[in-house]
Design a protein around this motif. Structure first.
Motif, mmCIF file in Angstrom:
data_model
loop_
_atom_site.group_PDB
_atom_site.id
_atom_site.type_symbol
_atom_site.label_atom_id
_atom_site.label_comp_id
_atom_site.label_asym_id
_atom_site.label_seq_id
_atom_site.Cartn_x
_atom_site.Cartn_y
_atom_site.Cartn_z
ATOM 1 N N ILE A 1 105.026 51.101 45.744
ATOM 2 C CA ILE A 1 103.884 50.629 46.528
ATOM 3 C C ILE A 1 102.721 50.309 45.598
ATOM 4 O O ILE A 1 102.018 49.311 45.779
ATOM 5 N N GLY A 2 102.520 51.136 44.579
ATOM 6 C CA GLY A 2 101.478 50.862 43.593
ATOM 7 C C GLY A 2 101.721 49.560 42.841
ATOM 8 O O GLY A 2 100.792 48.781 42.607
ATOM 9 N N ILE A 3 102.962 49.298 42.454
ATOM 10 C CA ILE A 3 103.301 48.046 41.777
ATOM 11 C C ILE A 3 103.036 46.856 42.689
ATOM 12 O O ILE A 3 102.501 45.828 42.253
ATOM 13 N N THR A 4 103.379 46.993 43.965
ATOM 14 C CA THR A 4 103.139 45.914 44.918
ATOM 15 C C THR A 4 101.650 45.639 45.070
ATOM 16 O O THR A 4 101.219 44.472 45.037
ATOM 17 N N PHE A 5 100.847 46.685 45.225
ATOM 18 C CA PHE A 5 99.406 46.483 45.351
ATOM 19 C C PHE A 5 98.795 45.905 44.080
ATOM 20 O O PHE A 5 97.917 45.058 44.134
ATOM 21 N N TYR A 6 99.290 46.343 42.921
ATOM 22 C CA TYR A 6 98.798 45.801 41.656
ATOM 23 C C TYR A 6 99.127 44.309 41.532
ATOM 24 O O TYR A 6 98.287 43.513 41.116
ATOM 25 N N ALA A 7 100.350 43.930 41.920
ATOM 26 C CA ALA A 7 100.739 42.519 41.864
ATOM 27 C C ALA A 7 99.907 41.686 42.828
ATOM 28 O O ALA A 7 99.495 40.566 42.499
ATOM 29 N N LEU A 8 99.637 42.227 44.014
ATOM 30 C CA LEU A 8 98.794 41.501 44.971
ATOM 31 C C LEU A 8 97.367 41.380 44.456
ATOM 32 O O LEU A 8 96.726 40.332 44.623
ATOM 33 N N TRP A 9 96.867 42.422 43.815
ATOM 34 C CA TRP A 9 95.509 42.382 43.252
ATOM 35 C C TRP A 9 95.429 41.342 42.137
ATOM 36 O O TRP A 9 94.476 40.575 42.065
ATOM 37 N N ARG A 10 96.447 41.315 41.256
ATOM 38 C CA ARG A 10 96.463 40.317 40.169
ATOM 39 C C ARG A 10 96.560 38.907 40.723
ATOM 40 O O ARG A 10 95.941 37.984 40.201
ATOM 41 N N ARG A 11 97.328 38.752 41.784
ATOM 42 C CA ARG A 11 97.467 37.432 42.414
ATOM 43 C C ARG A 11 96.146 36.973 43.014
ATOM 44 O O ARG A 11 95.760 35.811 42.901
ATOM 45 N N HIS A 12 95.446 37.904 43.643
ATOM 46 C CA HIS A 12 94.148 37.579 44.244
ATOM 47 C C HIS A 12 93.089 37.303 43.164
ATOM 48 O O HIS A 12 92.260 36.424 43.331
ATOM 49 N N ALA A 13 93.128 38.066 42.091
ATOM 50 C CA ALA A 13 92.141 37.891 41.011
ATOM 51 C C ALA A 13 92.341 36.590 40.253
ATOM 52 O O ALA A 13 91.402 36.062 39.668
ATOM 53 N N ALA A 14 93.564 36.062 40.258
ATOM 54 C CA ALA A 14 93.839 34.820 39.534
ATOM 55 C C ALA A 14 93.332 33.593 40.269
ATOM 56 O O ALA A 14 93.222 32.526 39.703
ATOM 57 N N ARG A 15 92.995 33.727 41.526
ATOM 58 C CA ARG A 15 92.518 32.568 42.298
ATOM 59 C C ARG A 15 91.099 32.259 42.015
ATOM 60 O O ARG A 15 90.274 32.776 41.563
#
Length: 69
Positions: free
Chosen positions: A55-69
């Motif tokens: 779950i932590g990896i999923t949230f981290y990936a979503l955060w990185r995806r959001h930060a890249a926009r």
């Protein structure tokens, strides 16, 4: 370091697999069928931290995806 989509895919697939093993008797039936039912007492020590990690990896990936926009 894996790219954003593979990290998200890894997190989601891991979360789904561990959640299925935690919340359904899939792993209990499988271990009982192959004669490893003695390991059932240790499942909580492995599956719950694994679920938290995925779950932590999923949230981290979503955060990185959001930060890249």
């Amino acid at each position: 370091m894996p790219d954003r989509t593979s990290l998200l895919r890894f997190g989601l697939i891991g979360t789904v697999i561990v959640a299925l093993c935690c919340f359904t008797p899939v792993l209990v039936i499988l271990l009982g069928a192959v004669g490893l039912s003695a390991l059932l007492g240790w499942l909580d020590y492995v599956l719950l931290p694994a679920l938290a990690v995925f779950i932590g990896i999923t949230f981290y990936a979503l955060w990185r995806r959001h930060a890249a926009r």
